[in-house]
Write an enzyme that holds these catalytic residues in place. Structure first.
Site, PDB file in Angstrom:
ATOM      1  N   HIS A   1       0.850  -1.181   0.000  1.00  0.00           N
ATOM      2  CA  HIS A   1       0.000   0.000   0.000  1.00  0.00           C
ATOM      3  C   HIS A   1       0.889   1.236   0.000  1.00  0.00           C
ATOM      4  O   HIS A   1       0.869   2.026   0.934  1.00  0.00           O
ATOM      5  CB  HIS A   1      -0.923   0.013   1.229  1.00  0.00           C
ATOM      6  CG  HIS A   1      -1.809  -1.203   1.325  1.00  0.00           C
ATOM      7  ND1 HIS A   1      -2.463  -1.564   2.477  1.00  0.00           N
ATOM      8  CD2 HIS A   1      -2.159  -2.143   0.397  1.00  0.00           C
ATOM      9  CE1 HIS A   1      -3.171  -2.668   2.262  1.00  0.00           C
ATOM     10  NE2 HIS A   1      -2.995  -3.035   1.010  1.00  0.00           N
TER      11      HIS A   1
HETATM   12  C1  LIG Z   1      -0.315  -9.272  -2.087  1.00  0.00           C
HETATM   13  C2  LIG Z   1      -1.145  -8.034  -2.269  1.00  0.00           C
HETATM   14  C3  LIG Z   1      -2.392  -7.948  -1.649  1.00  0.00           C
HETATM   15  C4  LIG Z   1      -3.180  -6.801  -1.805  1.00  0.00           C
HETATM   16  N1  LIG Z   1      -4.399  -6.769  -1.199  1.00  0.00           N
HETATM   17  C5  LIG Z   1      -5.176  -5.660  -1.302  1.00  0.00           C
HETATM   18  C6  LIG Z   1      -6.461  -5.593  -0.681  1.00  0.00           C
HETATM   19  O1  LIG Z   1      -6.925  -6.536  -0.080  1.00  0.00           O
HETATM   20  N2  LIG Z   1      -7.176  -4.463  -0.793  1.00  0.00           N
HETATM   21  C7  LIG Z   1      -6.715  -3.381  -1.465  1.00  0.00           C
HETATM   22  O2  LIG Z   1      -7.415  -2.370  -1.514  1.00  0.00           O
HETATM   23  N3  LIG Z   1      -5.503  -3.419  -2.083  1.00  0.00           N
HETATM   24  C8  LIG Z   1      -4.726  -4.531  -2.018  1.00  0.00           C
HETATM   25  N4  LIG Z   1      -3.504  -4.574  -2.633  1.00  0.00           N
HETATM   26  C9  LIG Z   1      -3.080  -3.395  -3.400  1.00  0.00           C
HETATM   27  C10 LIG Z   1      -3.622  -3.419  -4.809  1.00  0.00           C
HETATM   28  O3  LIG Z   1      -3.158  -4.540  -5.491  1.00  0.00           O
HETATM   29  C11 LIG Z   1      -3.198  -2.142  -5.532  1.00  0.00           C
HETATM   30  O4  LIG Z   1      -3.731  -1.042  -4.843  1.00  0.00           O
HETATM   31  C12 LIG Z   1      -3.702  -2.068  -6.951  1.00  0.00           C
HETATM   32  O5  LIG Z   1      -3.381  -3.200  -7.680  1.00  0.00           O
HETATM   33  C13 LIG Z   1      -3.115  -0.833  -7.618  1.00  0.00           C
HETATM   34  O6  LIG Z   1      -3.542  -0.748  -8.940  1.00  0.00           O
HETATM   35  P1  LIG Z   1      -2.682   0.051  -9.999  1.00  0.00           P
HETATM   36  O7  LIG Z   1      -3.374  -0.124 -11.297  1.00  0.00           O
HETATM   37  O8  LIG Z   1      -2.452   1.418  -9.520  1.00  0.00           O
HETATM   38  O9  LIG Z   1      -1.259  -0.645 -10.014  1.00  0.00           O
HETATM   39  P2  LIG Z   1      -0.860  -2.138 -10.412  1.00  0.00           P
HETATM   40  O10 LIG Z   1      -1.976  -3.066 -10.211  1.00  0.00           O
HETATM   41  O11 LIG Z   1       0.396  -2.414  -9.692  1.00  0.00           O
HETATM   42  O12 LIG Z   1      -0.575  -2.037 -11.974  1.00  0.00           O
HETATM   43  C14 LIG Z   1       0.502  -1.316 -12.479  1.00  0.00           C
HETATM   44  C15 LIG Z   1       0.991  -2.003 -13.727  1.00  0.00           C
HETATM   45  O13 LIG Z   1       1.942  -1.170 -14.368  1.00  0.00           O
HETATM   46  C16 LIG Z   1       2.969  -1.959 -14.910  1.00  0.00           C
HETATM   47  N5  LIG Z   1       4.157  -1.124 -15.100  1.00  0.00           N
HETATM   48  C17 LIG Z   1       4.934  -0.562 -14.142  1.00  0.00           C
HETATM   49  N6  LIG Z   1       5.905   0.161 -14.703  1.00  0.00           N
HETATM   50  C18 LIG Z   1       5.758   0.077 -16.040  1.00  0.00           C
HETATM   51  C19 LIG Z   1       6.464   0.623 -17.130  1.00  0.00           C
HETATM   52  N7  LIG Z   1       7.524   1.421 -16.962  1.00  0.00           N
HETATM   53  N8  LIG Z   1       6.046   0.316 -18.382  1.00  0.00           N
HETATM   54  C20 LIG Z   1       4.972  -0.488 -18.586  1.00  0.00           C
HETATM   55  N9  LIG Z   1       4.270  -1.025 -17.564  1.00  0.00           N
HETATM   56  C21 LIG Z   1       4.645  -0.747 -16.299  1.00  0.00           C
HETATM   57  C22 LIG Z   1       3.133  -3.064 -13.893  1.00  0.00           C
HETATM   58  O14 LIG Z   1       3.767  -4.181 -14.446  1.00  0.00           O
HETATM   59  C23 LIG Z   1       1.701  -3.314 -13.471  1.00  0.00           C
HETATM   60  O15 LIG Z   1       1.089  -4.323 -14.237  1.00  0.00           O
HETATM   61  C24 LIG Z   1      -2.702  -5.708  -2.531  1.00  0.00           C
HETATM   62  C25 LIG Z   1      -1.450  -5.792  -3.146  1.00  0.00           C
HETATM   63  C26 LIG Z   1      -0.668  -6.947  -3.027  1.00  0.00           C
HETATM   64  C27 LIG Z   1       0.629  -7.013  -3.695  1.00  0.00           C
END
Ligand SMILES: Cc1cc2nc3c(=O)[nH]c(=O)nc-3n(C[C@H](O)[C@H](O)[C@H](O)COP(=O)(O)OP(=O)(O)OC[C@H]3O[C@@H](n4cnc5c(N)ncnc54)[C@H](O)[C@@H]3O)c2cc1C
Ligand code: SF4
Lengths: 252, 585
Positions: B515
């Protein structure tokens, strides 16, 4: 879903079948999950999941019991050390019977041994404890050095290999390693000890597909059911529910 | 020379929750969108055969490959930052679906206090209550304004919860149609397991207000407005770190991404790492990326650039592209990298019951019960010297055997060998935990910038995290730990191990939570924030930076519902921008 539980078990349902037969749908696009055809209603109207058949039991020989990393002397010492971490007792087998030595051997031969998913760019500086492991030494090298040091200490003590020592002496030596009282080239004996303990626990409890946890005995001892498809019918239960563990090979 | 690819309306960098939501919203409206994702492509076939603790939890199959990209870390500016070489405090996602493919699915909204934290704190306690080095800020949007976007996210994902959560949870409207009735959640709550019931009974007796954790583990078959049908959660216990083989866990791969693909307007390009945003005079023209398999470099041009690459890479891409003003902790000017926050996650109590065994090998990522009595400003802070608070909860996510070998705090119990083995076997099913999840408020010296030494495989500087726990965090941690102990006693545990009474320095080697927040924060003022409430950059109006990077602080709740709500709002803003141009506020 139209199919009932009987037809399912008859069909020896496997994940490959789920893939073929079922699917999450979106306007006709099949997303292909272990869903609808697998989830059935039982007589109480509760959702449940069809059991898959076990394919266990008819094992003749285990071709996995061979070395890809250690030599035989190293292996015997690793096996003995792992057995002291997780010994055989009245609860059940120890690391040796669970084939943890082979598990460790196979892990060090692969990506984990070469720290494949870790950041390896230098400079490798010492750092503060809050900055995590900063060692340049690969897992496989740390382990080999550690095993050599166990044998060297055993030789100093009794002119024997580690695995030839009696139990109390082995424990005594491992305590010494844990207390960081033995010098290794560029590493501490505690680092080696921690890696040994980590890999031993993994070998006891990882799915047997990796070579340890022989015959699921690690899981049986812990009353851990392994890879089950569903717990929806026990999640509210007050009493402890024991079941025969399943491995991933049950689902192939 | 980098090859130029045909121009698109919108390029999205990173295809996780934020990227997926934006892709589906804009392609549904008819815009041409390309999503560049550094990791592999994923579909449901990747989730079958997945109950493998070693591969997914221990070796982190689905997480970022640290050999290619990591963060460097130091506790304070006098230290030399060093790379996080192996997994520790957090597990950033990788591949299509991002961390959304392997999250738990605990889906709380942030509370009204979060969005107006500064104004409300001053109103109730006076400005003097805010410590000098704590730049808490209002978010530039209120809970009421964000509410429709929370509802959109929840309807899409099929979030389940209790209709009557009591007075402490963030307030909800009954807006979801269910069999002709209006409900506060699209589907009902998760089942209540014995350990949850014990927690709920004990906290009720203590005068607190427990409720069932809101969940993205679907509690009944559900079809959303996009026509995606998913099956119910089986409590299979392989949830966080794993993809869901039933599609029951809401995940971009089984919700928003197929919808975007079905429009024919969406291209996902996996194995594509973006290294830079191209821009001149406050306008971006596209991005530069590398094919991670061949190493070839490409330019993707687009009218709008959307960064959805999680906190670290959102900040890193801006800094490496020299877009936006970098934050300087000495002068407290600049904004990119500012207010990096995390979570105060250590406080809690591990409970051991001599006479009770739980089926704790079963569970689901978001199965649990929680109290918010000490979260947000739900209690009077006049007599405590910290702000905000945290949630306390019992979660039953499924205890797996490699990671879980608990022993009670008994003097002289060794860490290996016969006695230890017997103890771990005895206590495995007799142990449950009350976990605290504390808010993380900004400190002027907690920030992100570029590392001067370490680079990724393409020679681009890594992000450098400067972060430590300060007085605020230490006092909050102790407070929550004491409450956890109180609840543990009420639950009649035989042994109680209390954690977090003394919070030391932040240590990156120990898992805490994924987080991470801040660095490209939202607000009303370009002097103190990087993006407006549509997550549109003040300094480049065709660049939107979406994710928890926009949070000016982190709450005592998990972040993703708030990320999702902000992504829906950003999608609306992007469309408005494409039609009207200019700054949206
Ligand atoms: C084990 C675990 C459990 C979790 N449990 C919860 C929960 O119960 N409740 C909750 O609210 N949240 C939880 N989270 C947090 C939640 O997963 C994140 O808040 C959420 O996935 C964020 O979404 P996002 O799209 O911002 O980022 P992400 O899902 O991380 O997606 C970002 C993407 O960007 C890609 N990327 C990064 N840099 C580059 C680049 N330079 N070029 C191209 N692609 C790139 C990455 O590969 C990734 O696929 C958990 C996280 C983990 C790891
Ligand atoms: S616990 Fe439920 S939601 Fe999570 S992976 Fe298993 S079936 Fe899916």
């Amino acid at each position: 879903m139209s199919e009932n539980k009987e037809t399912f078990t008859e069909k020896k349902s496997t994940r490959r079948n789920f893939l073929k037969n079922s699917g999450l749908t979106l306007g006709g696009i099949v997303l292909g999950g272990a869903v609808t055809s697998l989830v059935v209603k039982n007589n109480d109207g509760e959702t449940t999941v069809a059991d898959s058949h076990s394919s266990h039991g008819a094992e003749t020989s285990n071709f996995n019991r061979a070395l890809m990393f250690f030599n035989i002397e190293q292996f015997l010492t690793v096996e003995a050390a792992a057995e002291q971490i997780f010994p055989k007792d009245e609860n059940g087998p120890g690391a040796k019977e669970l084939l943890v030595g082979y598990y460790i051997d196979h892990q060090l031969a692969g990506g984990f041994g070469s720290n494949a998913k870790e950041f390896r760019q230098g400079p490798f500086l010492k750092g503060e404890p809050t900055q995590g492991n900063q060692s340049a030494i690969l897992n496989k090298d740390l382990f080999t050095m550690g095993v050599a040091a166990l044998d060297a200490e055993a030789f100093k003590l009794a002119e024997k290999k580690f695995y030839e020592l009696e139990e109390e002496k082995q424990i005594e030596l491992l305590q010494k390693f844990e207390a960081d009282e033995v010098a290794l080239n560029g590493a501490t004996s505690k680092q080696f000890f921690n890696l040994l303990k980590k890999l031993t626990i993994e070998g006891v409890y990882a799915d047997p597909l990796y070579g340890g946890n022989a015959n699921l005995e690690g899981w049986k001892m812990k009353r851990y059911p392994g890879s089950q498809m569903s717990y929806v019918n026990i999640i509210e239960k007050d009493e402890f529910v024991e079941m025969e563990p399943k491995s991933l090979s049950d689902h192939q | 020379m980098a090859e130029k690819l045909p121009k698109k309306d919108v390029v999205i960098v990173g295809v996780g929750w934020a990227g997926g939501i934006i892709a589906s919203e804009l392609t549904k409206k008819g815009y041409d969108v390309i999503g560049l994702e550094r990791g592999k492509d994923r579909d449901m076939a990747d989730y079958l055969h997945g109950h493998d603790e070693l591969r997914y939890s221990t070796r982190k199959e689905m997480m970022q490959d640290l050999s290619k990209d990591t963060v460097t870390f130091r506790n304070h500016t006098k230290m030399t930052a060093l790379p996080m070489r192996q997994y520790g405090a957090f597990y950033p996602g990788d591949g299509v679906g991002g961390a959304g493919a392997h999250w738990n699915g605990q889906t709380y909204r942030f509370g009204p206090y979060d969005f107006e934290i500064r104004s409300m704190t001053i109103e109730r306690y006076g400005e003097g209550k805010i410590p000098k080095d704590m730049p808490i800020q209002d978010w530039g949007i209120t809970y009421d304004e964000l509410q429709p976007y929370f509802e959109k996210f929840e309807a899409m994902a099929g979030i389940g919860g209790q209709e009557d959560e009591g007075p402490m949870a963030p307030p909800r409207r009954a807006v979801f149609d269910k069999n002709g009735e209006k409900k506060k959640y699209p589907v009902g709550p998760m089942k209540v397991s014995p350990m949850m019931k014990m927690f709920m009974d004990a906290t009720t007796e203590l005068g607190y207000h427990p409720y069932i954790v809101p969940t993205a583990n679907l509690t009944e078959p559900y079809t959303n407005e996009d026509g995606v049908s998913r099956a119910a959660c089986q409590y299979c216990a392989f949830c966080e770190h794993y993809g869901c083989e039933y599609g029951a866990k809401a995940d971009p791969v089984v919700t928003v991404l197929p919808v975007a693909k079905q429009t024919g307007k969406f291209t996902v390009r996996p194995h594509s790492t973006v290294i830079k945003v191209l821009h001149t005079d406050g306008k971006a023209s596209g991005v530069v990326f590398r094919d991670t398999i061949t190493g070839e470099e490409y330019i993707q041009e687009a009218d709008v650039v959307v960064l959805t690459s999680y906190v670290f890479n959102n900040v890193r891409l801006l800094l490496n592209s020299k877009l936006g003003k970098p934050y300087n902790p000495e002068t407290q000017t600049g904004v990119v990298g500012k207010n990096y926050c995390y979570q105060v996650q250590q406080s809690g109590a591990s409970l051991f019951f001599e006479d009770k065994e739980f089926n704790s090998y079963a569970g689901a990522g978001a199965l649990g019960a929680v109290i918010d009595d000490f979260n947000c400003d739900n209690f009077d802070h006049s007599d405590v010297d910290f702000l905000h608070g945290g949630a306390l909860r019992v979660m039953q996510t499924g205890k797996r055997p490699i990671a879980t070998n608990p022993v009670p705090p008994i003097e002289g119990l060794p860490g290996w060998g016969k006695e230890w083995k017997a103890a771990t076997l005895k206590w495995y099913h007799r142990n449950i935990s009350i976990g605290g999840q504390g808010a993380s408020l900004p400190n002027r010296y907690n920030y992100l910038d570029l590392d001067p030494t370490y680079t990724d495989e393409y020679g681009m500087p890594l992000i450098r995290m400067t972060f430590n726990y300060h007085d605020q965090d230490k006092k909050l941690s102790k407070y929550l730990a004491e409450k956890a102990e109180e609840i543990g006693k009420k639950m009649n545990a035989t042994y109680i191990k209390v954690n977090g009474l003394e919070l030391g320095d932040f240590n990156i080697a120990n898992y805490q939570s994924t987080h991470n927040t801040g660095g490209v924060i939202m607000g009303n003022d370009p002097e103190t924030s990087a993006v407006n409430s549509y997550l549109q950059m003040w300094d480049a109006d065709n660049v939107f930076v979406v994710g928890a990077s926009a949070f000016p602080h982190n709450s005592g709740y998990n972040p993703t519902a708030t990320v999702g709500a902000l992504a829906y709002r950003a999608a609306e803003g992007i469309e408005k921008f494409i039609k009207e141009g200019g700054s949206l506020v």
